[in-house]
Design a protein around this motif. Structure first.
Motif, PDB file in Angstrom:
ATOM      1  N   GLY A 147      -9.151 -15.347  46.532  1.00 20.87           N
ATOM      2  CA  GLY A 147      -9.305 -16.201  47.691  1.00 20.87           C
ATOM      3  C   GLY A 147     -10.189 -17.415  47.476  1.00 20.87           C
ATOM      4  N   ARG A 148     -10.684 -17.621  46.260  1.00 16.37           N
ATOM      5  CA  ARG A 148     -11.611 -18.724  45.994  1.00 16.37           C
ATOM      6  C   ARG A 148     -10.895 -19.916  45.362  1.00 16.37           C
ATOM      7  NH1 ARG A 148     -16.858 -16.792  46.941  1.00 16.37           N
ATOM      8  NH2 ARG A 148     -16.602 -14.662  47.723  1.00 16.37           N
ATOM      9  N   LYS A 149     -11.596 -21.054  45.388  1.00 19.39           N
ATOM     10  CA  LYS A 149     -11.094 -22.281  44.774  1.00 19.39           C
ATOM     11  C   LYS A 149     -11.581 -22.340  43.329  1.00 19.39           C
ATOM     12  CE  LYS A 149     -13.049 -24.582  48.050  1.00 19.39           C
ATOM     13  NZ  LYS A 149     -13.588 -25.692  48.878  1.00 19.39           N
ATOM     14  N   TYR A 173      -1.470 -15.553  40.947  1.00 14.34           N
ATOM     15  CA  TYR A 173      -1.800 -16.956  41.181  1.00 14.34           C
ATOM     16  C   TYR A 173      -1.899 -17.289  42.668  1.00 14.34           C
ATOM     17  CZ  TYR A 173      -0.507 -17.415  36.255  1.00 14.34           C
ATOM     18  OH  TYR A 173      -0.428 -17.268  34.891  1.00 14.34           O
ATOM     19  N   ASP A 174      -1.064 -16.618  43.495  1.00 12.83           N
ATOM     20  CA  ASP A 174      -1.100 -16.932  44.924  1.00 12.83           C
ATOM     21  C   ASP A 174      -2.260 -16.249  45.645  1.00 12.83           C
ATOM     22  OD1 ASP A 174      -0.200 -14.314  44.944  1.00 12.83           O
ATOM     23  OD2 ASP A 174       1.724 -14.747  45.895  1.00 12.83           O
ATOM     24  N   GLU A 175      -3.065 -15.498  44.906  1.00  7.16           N
ATOM     25  CA  GLU A 175      -4.244 -14.874  45.504  1.00  7.16           C
ATOM     26  C   GLU A 175      -5.500 -15.730  45.314  1.00  7.16           C
ATOM     27  OE1 GLU A 175      -4.046 -10.200  45.461  1.00  7.16           O
ATOM     28  OE2 GLU A 175      -3.614 -10.937  43.428  1.00  7.16           O
ATOM     29  N   VAL A 176      -5.360 -16.850  44.604  1.00  7.71           N
ATOM     30  CA  VAL A 176      -6.466 -17.791  44.416  1.00  7.71           C
ATOM     31  C   VAL A 176      -5.938 -19.197  44.691  1.00  7.71           C
ATOM     32  CG1 VAL A 176      -7.583 -16.327  42.686  1.00  7.71           C
ATOM     33  CG2 VAL A 176      -5.987 -18.114  41.938  1.00  7.71           C
ATOM     34  N   LYS A 177      -6.843 -20.156  44.770  1.00  3.69           N
ATOM     35  CA  LYS A 177      -6.431 -21.549  44.919  1.00  3.69           C
ATOM     36  C   LYS A 177      -6.817 -22.291  43.654  1.00  3.69           C
ATOM     37  CE  LYS A 177      -6.900 -25.730  47.741  1.00  3.69           C
ATOM     38  NZ  LYS A 177      -5.456 -25.998  47.648  1.00  3.69           N
ATOM     39  N   VAL A 179      -7.340 -25.483  41.696  1.00  3.82           N
ATOM     40  CA  VAL A 179      -7.613 -26.887  42.011  1.00  3.82           C
ATOM     41  C   VAL A 179      -7.443 -27.707  40.737  1.00  3.82           C
ATOM     42  CG1 VAL A 179      -9.312 -28.537  42.869  1.00  3.82           C
ATOM     43  CG2 VAL A 179      -9.250 -26.198  43.794  1.00  3.82           C
ATOM     44  N   VAL A 195     -15.158 -26.828  44.250  1.00  2.80           N
ATOM     45  CA  VAL A 195     -14.607 -25.572  43.749  1.00  2.80           C
ATOM     46  C   VAL A 195     -15.695 -24.508  43.789  1.00  2.80           C
ATOM     47  CG1 VAL A 195     -12.907 -26.695  42.256  1.00  2.80           C
ATOM     48  CG2 VAL A 195     -15.160 -26.120  41.336  1.00  2.80           C
TER      49      VAL A 195
END
Length: 347
Positions: A147-149, A173-177, A179, A195
């Motif tokens: 869930g983090r950037k 990959y869709d569990e984090v962002k 950048v 970030v």
């Protein structure tokens, strides 16, 4: 040093178009490919020159301190570039003939339709990067990345280290962002809170923690490694017999220089980290303590397998198209580095 932003949109149509057009048109002409199979000359013709990348002038300093023999060709320019995206741009502009990078830039170049080959391999067994958090972060483990950037550089080693770390932690990959940034933007992104996490080189982490550790910044260690430290060159350069001979003469010096640096950390700490990087001696020693022992494999089987895993990992995320990485290696140069060093430095 200013570095141009290289990343295209990670899943954008423009990136896909570049990759597909590159694969469709082929990587090199028949004549160029034929030239790449010609045996290497033992002698470098008079008047031959190369433009060689040397980030922060480390290569010239290493050669000078190690007192290595004079190269049998002219280095017309030591180019102060290190980041993969910048190297690819310089290759395209014909302002660079040979560079030292990790495994990902050759994959990225192939995806863009630019033909270049790996000519020397150094295996790294210990991590070169740690994950640094922004000040005031509560992140303490890889699992906390959910869930983090996260700062992500698709075209650099730091990007692959991050993807491998996510896979190790069981995060999709869709569990984090992710950048998109280039590595020279990571520190600013951390400092500003743009970030939550960024991979920093071992050489960067001490200074970052000294400045922000008291404000809650920390590092998250991992055993994820970036296995390959390599030399690579455009196919057009390797198709030139004189330049190919010069590169073949350079590779043993490159290998010997790395061995010298590893065996003389006290000199390197003082001459490079203290005198040129403005670190104190304690910081320099902490970096050298994490240094990888150079290992030059006589055969590239492990390196090719690792490069394939990396390319597949990027393809799984939609960052590149899947392909066979064996086309990235010029085996004419395969044994040269290992032959130049003592047995303990051969993989």
């Amino acid at each position: 040093m200013h570095r141009r932003v290289f990343l295209t949109s990670m899943l954008g149509a423009s990136a896909a178009a570049v990759g597909l057009s590159g694969c469709a048109k082929g990587d090199a002409s028949a004549d160029t490919k034929a030239a790449a199979t010609r045996p290497l000359s033992d002698k470098v013709p008079a008047g031959t020159s190369l433009k060689i990348a040397s980030y922060q002038n480390t290569q010239q300093l290493q050669f000078r301190l190690a007192k290595l023999p004079e190269l049998p060709f002219t280095v017309s320019d030591w180019v102060n570039l290190g980041a993969g995206p910048d190297i690819i741009n310089a290759f395209r502009a014909k302002s660079l003939d040979l560079a030292n990078n990790a495994g990902i830039p050759p994959i990225q170049a192939h995806y863009q339709g630019f033909d270049a080959k790996i000519v020397a391999i150094d295996i790294t067994r210990k991590p070169n990067y740690v994950f640094a958090t922004k000040p005031g972060s509560d992140i303490r483990s890889l699992q906390d990345f959910k869930g983090r950037k996260l700062a992500f550089s698709q075209g650099q080693a730091q990007g692959v280290v991050l993807l491998r770390a996510l896979k190790k932690a069981g995060l999709k990959y869709d569990e984090v962002k992710l950048v998109p940034l280039t590595s020279n933007q990571f520190l600013t992104a951390l400092q500003s809170g743009q970030v939550d996490v960024a991979p920093l080189a071992n050489s960067q982490a001490p200074a970052y923690l000294k400045q922000y550790g008291s404000k809650g910044a920390r590092t998250v260690a991992t055993d994820v490694v970036d296995l390959l430290n390599l030399l690579w060159a455009p196919q057009s350069v390797l198709a030139d017999p004189a330049k190919a001979a010069a590169i073949a003469a350079y590779i043993p010096q490159w290998a010997k220089g790395q061995v010298w640096q590893y065996e003389h950390p006290d000199v390197w700490n003082e001459e490079f980290y203290v005198k040129t990087q403005n670190l104190n001696l304690a910081q320099a020693k902490s970096i050298s303590a994490l240094a990888n022992k150079p290992l030059f494999p006589p055969r590239w089987d492990e390196a090719i397998a690792w490069e394939q895993e990396t390319a597949d990992l990027l393809a799984e995320g939609g960052f590149v198209k899947k392909f066979d990485v064996s086309s990235l290696f010029d085996h004419r140069f395969e044994p040269l580095a290992a032959r130049a060093v003592p047995a303990e430095y051969r993989k």
